[in-house]
Scaffold this motif. Structure first.
Motif, mmCIF file in Angstrom:
data_model
loop_
_atom_site.group_PDB
_atom_site.id
_atom_site.type_symbol
_atom_site.label_atom_id
_atom_site.label_comp_id
_atom_site.label_asym_id
_atom_site.label_seq_id
_atom_site.Cartn_x
_atom_site.Cartn_y
_atom_site.Cartn_z
ATOM 1 N N VAL A 447 0.700 -1.326 -0.041
ATOM 2 C CA VAL A 447 -0.054 0.098 -0.020
ATOM 3 C C VAL A 447 0.643 1.209 -0.107
ATOM 4 O O VAL A 447 0.600 2.322 -0.783
ATOM 5 C CB VAL A 447 -1.046 -0.033 1.209
ATOM 6 C CG1 VAL A 447 -1.369 1.374 1.451
ATOM 7 C CG2 VAL A 447 -2.287 -0.974 1.002
ATOM 8 N N VAL A 448 1.625 1.416 0.899
ATOM 9 C CA VAL A 448 2.728 2.444 0.961
ATOM 10 C C VAL A 448 3.553 2.599 -0.203
ATOM 11 O O VAL A 448 3.482 3.876 -0.750
ATOM 12 C CB VAL A 448 3.486 2.555 2.187
ATOM 13 C CG1 VAL A 448 4.756 3.465 2.253
ATOM 14 C CG2 VAL A 448 2.744 2.568 3.533
ATOM 15 N N ARG A 449 3.876 1.639 -0.777
ATOM 16 C CA ARG A 449 4.927 1.890 -2.174
ATOM 17 C C ARG A 449 3.707 2.193 -3.245
ATOM 18 O O ARG A 449 4.246 2.955 -4.145
ATOM 19 C CB ARG A 449 5.528 0.538 -2.232
ATOM 20 C CG ARG A 449 6.683 0.318 -1.058
ATOM 21 C CD ARG A 449 7.492 -0.884 -1.540
ATOM 22 N NE ARG A 449 8.664 -1.123 -0.562
ATOM 23 C CZ ARG A 449 8.504 -1.737 0.778
ATOM 24 N NH1 ARG A 449 7.355 -2.279 0.863
ATOM 25 N NH2 ARG A 449 9.680 -1.624 1.323
ATOM 26 N N ALA A 450 2.714 1.676 -3.217
ATOM 27 C CA ALA A 450 1.663 1.983 -4.233
ATOM 28 C C ALA A 450 1.423 3.430 -4.480
ATOM 29 O O ALA A 450 1.227 3.990 -5.503
ATOM 30 C CB ALA A 450 0.219 1.199 -4.237
ATOM 31 N N ILE A 451 1.142 4.155 -3.105
ATOM 32 C CA ILE A 451 1.120 5.538 -2.902
ATOM 33 C C ILE A 451 2.027 6.291 -3.529
ATOM 34 O O ILE A 451 2.149 7.335 -4.222
ATOM 35 C CB ILE A 451 0.510 5.880 -1.547
ATOM 36 C CG1 ILE A 451 -0.651 5.099 -1.056
ATOM 37 C CG2 ILE A 451 0.367 7.472 -1.342
ATOM 38 C CD1 ILE A 451 -0.947 5.419 0.446
ATOM 39 N N PRO A 474 -2.594 6.439 5.061
ATOM 40 C CA PRO A 474 -1.964 7.396 5.888
ATOM 41 C C PRO A 474 -1.888 8.567 4.982
ATOM 42 O O PRO A 474 -2.151 8.671 3.748
ATOM 43 C CB PRO A 474 -0.713 6.879 6.199
ATOM 44 C CG PRO A 474 -0.245 5.928 5.192
ATOM 45 C CD PRO A 474 -1.677 5.368 4.549
ATOM 46 N N ASP A 475 -1.477 9.560 5.521
ATOM 47 C CA ASP A 475 -1.346 10.996 4.825
ATOM 48 C C ASP A 475 -2.176 11.341 3.924
ATOM 49 O O ASP A 475 -1.756 11.494 2.767
ATOM 50 C CB ASP A 475 0.294 10.710 4.392
ATOM 51 C CG ASP A 475 1.133 11.845 4.399
ATOM 52 O OD1 ASP A 475 0.693 13.047 4.597
ATOM 53 O OD2 ASP A 475 2.468 11.874 4.174
ATOM 54 N N ALA A 725 -7.557 9.725 18.926
ATOM 55 C CA ALA A 725 -8.531 10.211 17.935
ATOM 56 C C ALA A 725 -9.123 9.469 17.008
ATOM 57 O O ALA A 725 -8.055 8.495 16.524
ATOM 58 C CB ALA A 725 -8.005 11.722 17.424
ATOM 59 N N TYR A 726 -10.279 9.835 16.603
ATOM 60 C CA TYR A 726 -10.832 8.940 15.360
ATOM 61 C C TYR A 726 -10.269 8.846 14.113
ATOM 62 O O TYR A 726 -9.820 9.876 13.706
ATOM 63 C CB TYR A 726 -12.118 9.113 15.436
ATOM 64 C CG TYR A 726 -13.052 8.770 16.719
ATOM 65 C CD1 TYR A 726 -12.806 7.793 17.552
ATOM 66 C CD2 TYR A 726 -13.970 9.883 16.656
ATOM 67 C CE1 TYR A 726 -13.307 7.914 18.733
ATOM 68 C CE2 TYR A 726 -14.735 9.833 18.115
ATOM 69 C CZ TYR A 726 -14.237 8.592 19.216
ATOM 70 O OH TYR A 726 -15.019 8.766 20.267
ATOM 71 N N TYR A 727 -10.054 7.586 13.453
ATOM 72 C CA TYR A 727 -9.619 7.936 11.994
ATOM 73 C C TYR A 727 -11.096 7.546 11.163
ATOM 74 O O TYR A 727 -11.918 7.143 11.705
ATOM 75 C CB TYR A 727 -8.846 6.900 11.432
ATOM 76 C CG TYR A 727 -9.063 5.375 11.495
ATOM 77 C CD1 TYR A 727 -9.632 4.869 10.570
ATOM 78 C CD2 TYR A 727 -8.720 4.357 12.614
ATOM 79 C CE1 TYR A 727 -10.083 3.253 10.544
ATOM 80 C CE2 TYR A 727 -9.355 3.177 12.755
ATOM 81 C CZ TYR A 727 -9.822 2.571 11.525
ATOM 82 O OH TYR A 727 -10.196 1.279 11.621
ATOM 83 N N PRO A 728 -11.208 8.038 9.824
ATOM 84 C CA PRO A 728 -10.101 8.562 9.056
ATOM 85 C C PRO A 728 -9.928 9.992 9.228
ATOM 86 O O PRO A 728 -8.973 10.477 8.430
ATOM 87 C CB PRO A 728 -10.608 8.243 7.625
ATOM 88 C CG PRO A 728 -12.138 8.318 7.821
ATOM 89 C CD PRO A 728 -12.392 7.713 9.066
ATOM 90 N N LEU A 733 -2.680 13.040 9.842
ATOM 91 C CA LEU A 733 -1.454 13.230 10.379
ATOM 92 C C LEU A 733 -0.455 12.312 10.653
ATOM 93 O O LEU A 733 0.560 12.665 11.043
ATOM 94 C CB LEU A 733 -1.994 13.437 12.009
ATOM 95 C CG LEU A 733 -3.106 14.628 12.191
ATOM 96 C CD1 LEU A 733 -3.599 14.526 13.744
ATOM 97 C CD2 LEU A 733 -2.441 15.932 11.899
ATOM 98 N N VAL A 734 -0.906 11.117 9.823
ATOM 99 C CA VAL A 734 0.441 10.070 9.585
ATOM 100 C C VAL A 734 1.122 10.079 8.623
ATOM 101 O O VAL A 734 0.590 10.129 7.548
ATOM 102 C CB VAL A 734 -0.567 8.621 9.660
ATOM 103 C CG1 VAL A 734 0.385 7.662 9.795
ATOM 104 C CG2 VAL A 734 -1.422 8.511 10.897
ATOM 105 N N PRO A 735 2.350 10.584 8.845
ATOM 106 C CA PRO A 735 3.315 10.685 7.361
ATOM 107 C C PRO A 735 3.305 9.289 6.635
ATOM 108 O O PRO A 735 3.424 8.165 7.536
ATOM 109 C CB PRO A 735 4.723 11.025 8.188
ATOM 110 C CG PRO A 735 4.394 11.704 9.689
ATOM 111 C CD PRO A 735 3.100 10.594 10.053
ATOM 112 N N LEU A 736 3.579 9.589 5.414
ATOM 113 C CA LEU A 736 3.482 8.344 4.770
ATOM 114 C C LEU A 736 4.688 7.292 4.969
ATOM 115 O O LEU A 736 4.462 6.046 4.748
ATOM 116 C CB LEU A 736 3.548 8.588 3.102
ATOM 117 C CG LEU A 736 3.449 7.533 2.210
ATOM 118 C CD1 LEU A 736 2.126 6.783 2.161
ATOM 119 C CD2 LEU A 736 3.684 8.346 0.605
ATOM 120 N N ASP A 737 5.858 8.083 5.248
ATOM 121 C CA ASP A 737 7.019 7.400 5.669
ATOM 122 C C ASP A 737 7.234 6.814 7.206
ATOM 123 O O ASP A 737 8.334 6.174 7.477
ATOM 124 C CB ASP A 737 8.224 8.125 5.288
ATOM 125 C CG ASP A 737 8.405 8.498 3.645
ATOM 126 O OD1 ASP A 737 7.875 7.599 2.880
ATOM 127 O OD2 ASP A 737 8.776 9.709 3.372
#
Length: 761
Positions: A447-451, A474-475, A725-728, A733-737
């Protein structure tokens, strides 16, 4: 009679706050489940539908993956399962007239709650390049558009094929087969964002990346440890199993930064004691660990076990494990009491109380969820849990083992079917032998690498089999900008969500059948299969008429797309697969170990258990041939002065990114989601009264900042230095890296934030 969807978004400016509750379920859960069900389905449809949930001849709940026992209740569902079913079986419809009235720009301003409340999608919809609105399109034209974009790519690796955990085994197997025949392993899935850390840790240590216990093991355990998990909201039927375990004499330790009502006391709605009495107290010891302090806690316990005469299972260690001496040397090297306190927030006495319960137990199970898997050091944390169980031989015997609790109904099954960007060579070999093509061997994108690939222009087509990608990831700002760079985005969906409003240059929405619906194909009515969190595979049969005549099943969508894209270069019998899902299961049986005689096995009411070597025979298919100890340094997250560690979490009126309502009943929150739970002492130190409004700003190592504005401060009994705190809403606030080592899972449970008084306007 079913109710109409909301015409406008509800105002959430002033959430109401009361004291958190100390028990879960009971009559309020029944009342709320029935209220939402009747609003969505009406009275008669509610009764007919809910009585089929999780029954042997019914359909599998599209919610969580908690297993069912052999003996089922007439009402084999929980409050949140009823909500999930109601949203799928709703009588509300989203048709072409809706899209004509709502341009994409309008949809992008709406909340996830409003979008989801509109109802079921009924027609394939197409957003042409430069257009303001989706318009209806035929299935044939939709498949032509996808084929046009896919065949124009310079490389198959410029396509990304994402999977949600709702996808059936049959659909998932076809989906990965199509992607690999097309030429790519770019098969990210929702597991990349949840239990990837569990799979990584368990594969290396035990040889199987799944839990090692069955439901019956909970009833044989002396001690059950529930770490980083809130079953009262996320897996409510687990509370029934814990209650039964307690009745059998088990003790329960819960480890979490927040006290959770479901683990304090359970009022079983299927018993007189639960309805009219005080229910059952579940937790015997609550350890309020700081965010990310679990590895330090289990290391402290392991050191004490090593120092206790007679505590080790010497025979098991000698016959079945590797690396014990190296681990023991590291663990015995010493413990800095100040570091342990700083990491865990726990006192010496609390750890000693936990140790006494551990030493008194001959059969121990450790259950966990996202609270352990979404940190930078999640993999070594789970490996430390395995160390803990190995020391006393708590793997491969009844009433003992590892129990990662999956959050989506078939996320584990999808991985078993080959939805994985890093497939094992043996799986690819079997696929090649069965279907006569050479699958790609290079690893694909998670997922992260796809983004990142979408962001950087390396991926140009994004295809999602279910889910709500932009809200789950994230992010948020980075992810949405990345998705908008795609040439084409495609979503196979049952309902509207934010991902339909964040599109590539062109976009398609392909409506599909839900679990509750009858699936008629050329050979007759079909069923699909799923795998629960404990490796049980069983059938799921929908009974409702489809939400519209134009819906296709997920297997049919994949089969028709494959025929259109691959054409004569593929010898796979895609048309036969669409006509009769038993033919898919025949092929699965020849490719995936444990599924031999698949059709015969799944015909048994209740299904069958997949083999699990550590559980079944205390054999370990690891590189060493034994269960591996891991000697890793203890890590834990810290926050600078004036900052807090934030975890993102669900409310009770929520399932993953699906928002059922605006309340979090057990935590005392009503009519709002933009709240941040902060320890009163921390809030006082920072100068924020209960009820103050703040912006949340995350701080990352590169100096960048991300802002989530307008959150009401709620003084709450969280661990010191920690907030929630709730997601989404807080995914921004969550950095991609910011990801876990090895697994690359977003580290959404340990984000450094500061609070600033909310900006005016």
């Amino acid at each position: 009679m079913a109710g109409k969807p909301p015409a406008s978004d509800p105002v959430q400016d002033a959430p109401e706050v009361s004291a958190p509750q100390h028990s879960a379920v009971g009559i309020p859960a029944i009342t709320h489940a029935l209220k939402i069900s009747q609003q969505q389905m009406g009275v008669r449809r509610t009764a007919l539908t809910l009585l089929r949930v999780n029954q042997k001849n019914g359909f599998d709940c599209p919610g969580c993956a908690w297993p069912e026992g052999d003996k089922r209740h007439a009402a084999e569902f929980c409050e949140n399962g009823a909500k999930a079913v109601a949203e799928e079986a709703t009588l509300r419809r989203v048709n072409p007239d809706f899209f004509a009235a709502h341009p994409v720009a309008d949809l992008a301003t709406r909340s996830g709650y409003w979008l989801g409340q509109q109802g079921r999608l009924t027609h394939p919809m197409y957003l042409p390049e430069g257009a303001e609105r989706y318009e209806p399109v035929t299935w044939e034209r939709a498949f032509d558009l996808i084929a046009e974009e896919l065949t124009a790519l310079d490389s198959p690796d410029e396509a990304v094929f994402y999977t949600s955990g709702r996808t059936s085994n049959e659909a998932a197997f076809l989906y990965q087969l199509f992607a690999r025949e097309f030429g790519t392993n770019n098969l990210p899935d929702c597991s990349n964002m949840c239990h990837e850390s569990s799979g990584s840790a368990l594969t290396d240590t035990l040889g199987v990346g799944k839990g090692s216990v069955l439901l019956e093991d909970l009833y044989k355990a002396d001690l059950i440890i529930v770490a980083g998990q809130n079953p009262g909201t996320n897996h409510p039927r687990m509370l029934t199993a814990l209650e039964k375990a307690k009745a059998g004499g088990a003790k329960i330790i819960s480890i979490n930064p927040l006290p959770e009502a479901g683990l304090e006391r359970f009022k079983n709605p299927q018993t007189p004691r639960g309805l009219a009495g005080g229910g059952t107290a579940l937790t015997d010891l609550f350890l309020q660990v700081r965010l990310g302090g679990d590895q330090a806690l289990f290391r402290a316990l392991n050191r004490r076990i090593l120092e206790t005469d007679g505590a080790l299972d010497e025979d098991f260690l000698r016959e079945h494990t590797h690396g014990f001496e190296e681990f023991a040397t590291l663990a015995r090297a010493g413990e800095d009491a100040d570091d342990t306190l700083r990491a865990t927030g726990l006192t010496h006495d609390e750890i000693e109380r936990a140790l006494a319960m551990v030493l008194a137990s001959e059969r121990t199970i450790v259950c966990w969820a996202m609270g352990l898997t979404q940190h930078k050091h999640s993999v070594p944390t789970i490996q430390e849990v395995v160390n803990f169980l190995l020391l006393r031989g708590n793997i491969g015997r009844p009433g003992a083992g590892v129990c990662p609790v999956r959050g989506h109904s078939n996320v584990q099954g999808d991985r078993t079917m080959g939805i994985f960007e890093r497939p094992a060579p043996a799986f690819l070999d079997a696929l090649e032998a069965e279907f006569g093509f050479a699958p790609p061997r290079e690893h694909g994108y998670d997922v992260v690498r796809a983004i990142r690939a979408l962001r950087d222009g390396h991926a140009k087509v994004f295809f999602a089999m279910g889910g709500n990608f932009v809200s789950a990831t994230p992010d948020t700002d980075v992810t949405e900008a990345a998705v908008r760079r795609a040439r084409l985005t495609v979503h196979v969906s049952t309902k509207l969500n934010r991902s339909h409003a964040v599109t590539g240059a062109r976009a398609l929405i392909l409506p599909t059948l839900g679990r509750t619906e009858r699936d008629r194909q050329a050979s007759g009515d079909q069923f699909v299969t799923v795998e629960d969190s404990m490796g049980m595979v069983h059938a799921s049969r929908g009974r409702l008429e489809p939400a519209g005549p134009r819906l296709l099943s997920e297997p049919a969508i994949v089969a028709r797309l494959a025929r259109r894209v691959l054409g004569e270069r593929s010898s796979t019998p895609w048309e036969a697969f669409e006509q009769d899902y038993a033919t898919i299961r025949d092929r699965i049986a020849r490719v995936i170990p444990g599924f031999e005689d698949f059709n015969a096995k799944v015909a048994h009411p209740g299904g069958f258990a997949l083999p699990h070597a550590p559980r079944d025979s205390r054999s370990f298919p690891t590189a060493t041939g034994k269960a591996n100890f891991t000697a890793a340094p203890v890590e834990f997250p810290t926050a600078p002065e004036g900052r807090l560690l934030l975890q993102t979490l669900r409310s009770h009126d929520q399932y993953n990114t699906t928002i059922y309502g605006l309340d979090d009943r057990y935590r005392g929150i009503k009519n709002g989601r933009r709240v941040v739970l902060v320890n009163p002492d921390d809030a006082g130190h920072l100068g924020f009264a209960d009820g103050a409004y703040v912006d949340l700003i995350s701080e990352w190592t590169d100096g960048s900042e991300r802002r989530a504005p307008g959150f009401r401060v709620v003084h709450y009994p969280t661990a010191r230095g920690c907030a929630a705190a709730y997601y989404p809403e807080t995914n921004v606030l969550v950095p991609l890296d910011h990801t876990a080592d090895t697994s690359n899972t977003p580290a959404s449970k340990s984000v450094v934030v500061r609070l600033e008084a909310a900006q005016e306007g």
